[in-house]
Structure formats: structure tokens, C-alpha cells
Design an enzyme around this catalytic site. Structure first.
Site, short mmCIF file in Angstrom:
data_model
loop_
_atom_site.label_atom_id
_atom_site.label_comp_id
_atom_site.label_asym_id
_atom_site.label_seq_id
_atom_site.Cartn_x
_atom_site.Cartn_y
_atom_site.Cartn_z
N ARG A 1 35.97 48.54 -104.21
CA ARG A 1 36.20 48.94 -105.60
C ARG A 1 37.68 49.18 -105.82
NH1 ARG A 1 33.35 53.85 -109.03
NH2 ARG A 1 33.97 55.12 -107.26
N ASP B 1 32.73 63.21 -106.74
CA ASP B 1 33.99 62.46 -106.78
C ASP B 1 34.64 62.65 -108.14
OD1 ASP B 1 32.72 60.76 -108.57
OD2 ASP B 1 32.65 59.05 -107.21
#
Length: 628
Positions: A199, A497
Site C-alpha cells: 500500500r 492505525d
């Protein structure tokens, strides 16, 4: 390095010559011109946001007769599937479980840091999204450590193989104690099971180490995608693996078009066929949900699927509706994937992937994140694992071909949901075609009654403060829970996160600036159901929750952070909360304070950011410590 296209700060080119290879630097120089285009579309994004807030208008669907900006594709053709999409490659056909997490640890030597990759590739996950974005810390040179570790693992460097053998033994010991069986029969064979996925950071973020020829911080998307692909595409292809990226934070089909041009240029530069790089798109933005087929069409042969993330999406809805005093989210625990606007969002995604392109190709739907970790009391773990399995079963029933987990220990707990079914995927499962009515648009901002209480506010504030603190220490993925539950093993830590940090302040900002009505009495604060969540109440809770963190044991809040990064986290949260102008990203305020532990400097930087946002309508996204 300082040439006509890019400059790299300090002596990083020498320290990371295995990452900044000649081939990678040549590619970065060739693609650096995309920086201007990216900055333009990000300025357009901010202007769109400002216009909506000033005119108090909602996001709506594109005009069907129009052409997608930056392309020759009409909106109607995209919606009808009149475009060339991708054939799903063999190693993406079955992705029952994708794990997520960074490939590096903060301030750790390579042999320790690279253990993250070993855990991932030995977990039994069908794919692992090695994160360069929300879960990867950015202090010092972590983005480069991440790239280095991935290259070592993908090329099966002897150092990585040595670490993987050690990690396999540790994982088997855990599996035998928790699952009653070992999960890794042959560690070398197991390393080849999991599809490697990366990512990249979104278009809205800048790289901390490189500037373009104009002295402008280069978009992190250019750097991340280029370094990963150039350094690894040959090894991946030789191993029979696809080159796969996740693309985050896309808001419009126009932005997806920039990604498509960037990836096509990268493919041309290294001699790959157009479409050789495959991409999933994380549907994390409300505006993107209005343009799903348009995004698919623009990405064309690169696109393989959508992912339905929970946290970032909630944040985007909150941000898009910041101007609307009637739009107030409830406690975050209530906003599950079956809640109001989330339910409608998920439904649109599954319809979009199961609409065929003109060649009959469908796309994949990867379900959302499972943040639980099986660590705690027997009762707590049992209850949380049942909840995790039930969530996976629901997504499978709804049409997802797989889901995400945030920790390697969850792979073998959740994967059996799909193993029992046996089908590799649910490509082409029949759902109604997407419609584009006012009712559809209303459903994407549908608020339903749910609790809004002091317990919810404490949870939002405590985790937001802890997350900001963890971020400053280089841990953008951290196991956290509200301070009131420290020491209670029945309440498990969740992997949090950047996305989860974003939404907590976003919801709390709504409560305070829109006057949320509390739905429950609270003995500790003396508030009654029907009371308004005021700034005075927020300040009282801030003092109390911060004090709990200062008194927490080192296990939950590192003692060293209590006089360094924690005060800065409080200052950032407080400025965000009291500002009448809502910051678009919590991460911006955290990013400009990376590697800084001086509260006085932090205050100056926070004020600079807010003044720039309020007076100029622009964000500060560069590394303020960049010294070329």
C-alpha cells in the site's frame, strides 16, 4: 543527490543505496513531473471541500452525460461497464484473508525490523498488504526501512531466510498452545504461499526525503510506487507473482485517473505491459462511493477490486458533513458496517464490483478490517474471537471474497469462515445494478439513533491521545484501548492505525461544535441525559483522560513519552478540537511534528499549520526538517 529532477536530503542516497538504486532514481526522475499534476488535483480537492462547506451543499453524483475529468470516458459509459477492465490474475483469485501491517519497526536493526515480514509471510494469509501508509511509522527513515525489508524478503536474502526460520518456530509454539496444532509444516514452502501486496501513501501526503526540481516536496505516492515496483518487479515476476498495490484515500475518478497515468508511465519506463501492475482501491472516502464505476473505468486494466474499510470512511463522512449541524455521529462502537450510512456504502461497493465490464470481467470485494488481537483473559479472548468470526461470516454472506486482519494471529482464526465455503471468490455474484437517485445519496449520509454518552466521549478522547503519542514514537499501528480499561484483561487491546486516530477526533469535534445531545446519565460528571456536549465538558474530560495517561504504567504509556510526545499529542488534539475550522486531516498536525519532542516548537508548527489552513485554505504537507 541533486539533479535536475529530484533532490534527496542529507546523505540518505548513500545510506540507502540498496533502495535508491540507479534504476530507481532514474525512474523517480522520469516520473517527477507528475508532482505538479498531483499538487493540482489536491488543490482542487481542497477547493471542493471549502466550497461545499461555504455553500453548505452535499456531495452528489456526477452528471451522467459528462466526461470524467482528465479522461475521454463518459460517466454513462463507466456506469454501463463500457470499458476494458482487468482479468483477475491467478494469485489474486483466492484472497480469503489478507493481513495488513508494516514491513518495518521504529528504531530497530534490520534483523529485528524484518521480523514483521516473516510473521506476515508465514501466517497463512492468502495475501499480505505491507503498509507504507496508515500503519507505517514515518519517524527518521522508516519509509526507506520498509522498502529495504520488502526488497530483502522478496529477493529471499540470506538474512531474511535466517530470521524467517527463527520466526517460524516461534509461531508454531504459539499456534500449538492456542490452536492445539502447528500451522507451519515447511517454513520455506510457506513463504511462497502469501501474495505480496504493497500500500503506497495517498496523493494527499508528501515524501519526507525527496523534493522535485522546483524545491517542492514530492508526492509520497510517486516515491512509494516507484521504489516498490522498480526494486521488486523482476523478482516477483520470476516467482510467478503479480505486482499488486493498494491505492488509498482516492476521492474522485479524476484522482484515480492520475494514479492510472502514473502507473502506466511507470510500466512504460521499466518495460512492463500496460496493466501489469494490479491495484485494489480502498473505498475510504464518501465522494468515492458516489463514483465507484467511474473509478473502476478510469483504472481500467490495472483495477482488480475494492476494499471496504471502516475507519477512514467514517472520518470522510464526518468531514464532508462538518457544515451540517444536524449530522452528528453516535458513539464510535455503534458505527458498525450494518449502521445507517455504512450499510449503504457497503451495498454500493458490492454492486459495483459485480457489474461486468464490456468483456464480462468482474472485480473483487475485499471486506474490512478485523482489529482484534487474541491476547487477554480467556473470557475476553473467547468473546472477541466469536465476534470476529461472526463479522467475517456476515461479510461472506453479503458477498465479500475475503477480508482483512490486523495481526498475524488472527489469520487462522478467521480464515476457516471461507475455507468452509470452499469457493475461491464471489466474482459475479448477482446484485442489482447501481442507481443514482437522491434516495441513494441520502442513504450514504443516513444517521440512525444510537448512544451518544460520556463513556463514548472518554473512549474517543483517550484513544485519540494515545494514538497521537504512539505516532510520535514511530508506531502508526499500535495496540490500544481506553485508559479506564488498562489492567482489565477482559477488554482486549485493538490494533489501531492512523485511520482510527482520525475518526476519534472527527466525531468528538462534531459533538462539541454541533452540540450533541447526550443520551445517558453519567454519575462521574453529573451530566444528565438530554444535556449538550459542551466545550467545558470536553475540557473537563481532556484533563481527566490525560491525567490517567500520565499515571498509567509503562506497559500502556511509555514513561519516556510522558514528557516528550504525549504533551505534543495533547496540544494537537486540543487545537484540533477547539478550532471552528475543522482540519481536514489529523495526520497533518502529527506529520509536521515527527522527530520533534519540544512542545514549544510543536506549538509554533501547529499554529503555522492552522493559520495557513484558515487564511489560505491550504495544508502544510512538507517535512519541515528537510535539509538538502
Amino acid at each position: 543527490m541533486n539533479d535536475q529532477a529530484i533532490s534527496i536530503r542529507d546523505n540518505l542516497q548513500d545510506i540507502y543505496k540498496d533502495v535508491y538504486t540507479t534504476e530507481a532514481l532514474t525512474a523517480l526522475s522520469a516520473l517527477a513531473h507528475f508532482n505538479t499534476r498531483i499538487k493540482d488535483v489536491m488543490a482542487t480537492r481542497m477547493q471542493r471541500r471549502a466550497t461545499r462547506q461555504q455553500s453548505q451543499t452535499r456531495i452528489n453524483f456526477l452528471d451522467a452525460a459528462s466526461t470524467i475529468p482528465g479522461t475521454a470516458i463518459t460517466v454513462q459509459d463507466a456506469r454501463n461497464g463500457n470499458f476494458d477492465g482487468a482479468v483477475i490474475p491467478a494469485d489474486l483469485q483466492r484472497q480469503w484473508i489478507q493481513g495488513t501491517g508494516p514491513a518495518a519497526k521504529p528504531n530497530a536493526p534490520v534483523e529485528n525490523s524484518i521480523r514483521n515480514v516473516a510473521y506476515a509471510l508465514l501466517s497463512g494469509a492468502d495475501g499480505w498488504m505491507f503498509d507504507g501508509e496508515d500503519a507505517l511509522g514515518q519517524i527518521t527513515t522508516m519509509s526507506l526501512d520498509n522498502q529495504r525489508n520488502l526488497k530483502l524478503a522478496i529477493h529471499k536474502d540470506p538474512l531474511f531466510l535466517k530470521v524467517a526460520e527463527q520466526v517460524a518456530s516461534e509461531m508454531n509454539r504459539w499456534a500449538k498452545s492456542f490452536l492445539g496444532r502447528e500451522t507451519i509444516a515447511d517454513w520455506k514452502t510457506q513463504l511462497d504461499f502469501t501474495t505480496k501486496i504493497f500500500r503506497a501513501r495517498g496523493l494527499h501526503l508528501d515524501d519526507r526525503h525527496i523534493r522535485d526540481a522546483n524545491g517542492v516536496a514530492i508526492a509520497a505516492s510517486i516515491v512509494d510506487a516507484t521504489l516498490y515496483v522498480v526494486n521488486n518487479y523482476k523478482a516477483l515476476q520470476e516467482a510467478g507473482s503479480s505486482i499488486v498495490l493498494y491505492l488509498p484515500k482516492i476521492q474522485t475518478a479524476e484522482e484515480a485517473g492520475v494514479w492510472n497515468e502514473l502507473l502506466s508511465a511507470l510500466e512504460n519506463h521499466v518495460g512492463l505491459e500496460i496493466g501489469a501492475i494490479k491495484v485494489y482501491v480502498l473505498v475510504e472516502q464518501l465522494e468515492a462511493t458516489h463514483q465507484l464505476m467511474e473509478i473502476r473505468a478510469v483504472l481500467g486494466k490495472h483495477f482488480v477490486g475494492f476494499n471496504t474499510g471502516r475507519w477512514d470512511y467514517i472520518n470522510s463522512v464526518s468531514d464532508a458533513m462538518a457544515w451540517d449541524k444536524t449530522f452528528i455521529n453516535p458513539n464510535i462502537e455503534a458505527i458498525t458496517m450494518t449502521y445507517g450510512y455504512m450499510r449503504n456504502y457497503e451495498d454500493r461497493v458490492r454492486r459495483a464490483v459485480n457489474t461486468p465490464d464490456k468483456n464480462g470481467n468482474f472485480a473483487l470485494w475485499q471486506g474490512g478490517m478485523e482489529p482484534n488481537i487474541p491476547v487477554g483473559s480467556e473470557e475476553g479472548v473467547s468473546a472477541s474471537m466469536k465476534k470476529a468470526v461472526a463479522g467475517a461470516e456476515r461479510e461472506q454472506r453479503e458477498g465479500a471474497s475475503g477480508k482483512w486482519v490486523a495481526h498475524w494471529k488472527m489469520v487462522q482464526i478467521v480464515r476457516p469462515v471461507w475455507e468452509k465455503i470452499g469457493a475461491a471468490n464471489q466474482l459475479g455474484r448477482e446484485f442489482p445494478r447501481l442507481t443514482y437517485t437522491q434516495q441513494d445519496a441520502d442513504g450514504l449520509i443516513l444517521i440512525e439513533p444510537a448512544p451518544t454518552d460520556i463513556r463514548g466521549a472518554r473512549n474517543l478522547l483517550s484513544v485519540a491521545l494515545q494514538y497521537g503519542n504512539a505516532f510520535g514514537q514511530g508506531m502508526q499501528a499500535a495496540a490500544l484501548k481506553p485508559a479506564d480499561f488498562f489492567g482489565n484483561d477482559d477488554i482486549l487491546y485493538l490494533m489501531e492505525d492512523m485511520a482510527t486516530g482520525e475518526i476519534r477526533l472527527s466525531i468528538l469535534w462534531e459533538w462539541m461544535h454541533k452540540g450533541a445531545i447526550l443520551t445517558e446519565d453519567d454519575l462521574e460528571t453529573g451530566t444528565k441525559a438530554g444535556a449538550v456536549f459542551s466545550e467545558a465538558l470536553y475540557q473537563k474530560l481532556l484533563d481527566q483522560e490525560y491525567d490517567k495517561l500520565l499515571k498509567a504504567a509503562n506497559k500502556d504509556v511509555y514513561d519516556a513519552s510522558k514528557t516528550t510526545t504525549l504533551p505534543i499529542a495533547r496540544e494537537i488534539a486540543d487545537v484540533y478540537m477547539v478550532s471552528e475550522v475543522k482540519p481536514p486531516w489529523f495526520i497533518d498536525l502529527l506529520n509536521i511534528n515527527l522527530n520533534n519532542t519540544d512542545l514549544a516548537i510543536a506549538k509554533q508548527r501547529i499554529r503555522l499549520y492552522m493559520d495557513t489552513l484558515i487564511n489560505q485554505g491550504t495544508r502544510i504537507t512538507e517535512n519541515l526538517d528537510f535539509i538538502c
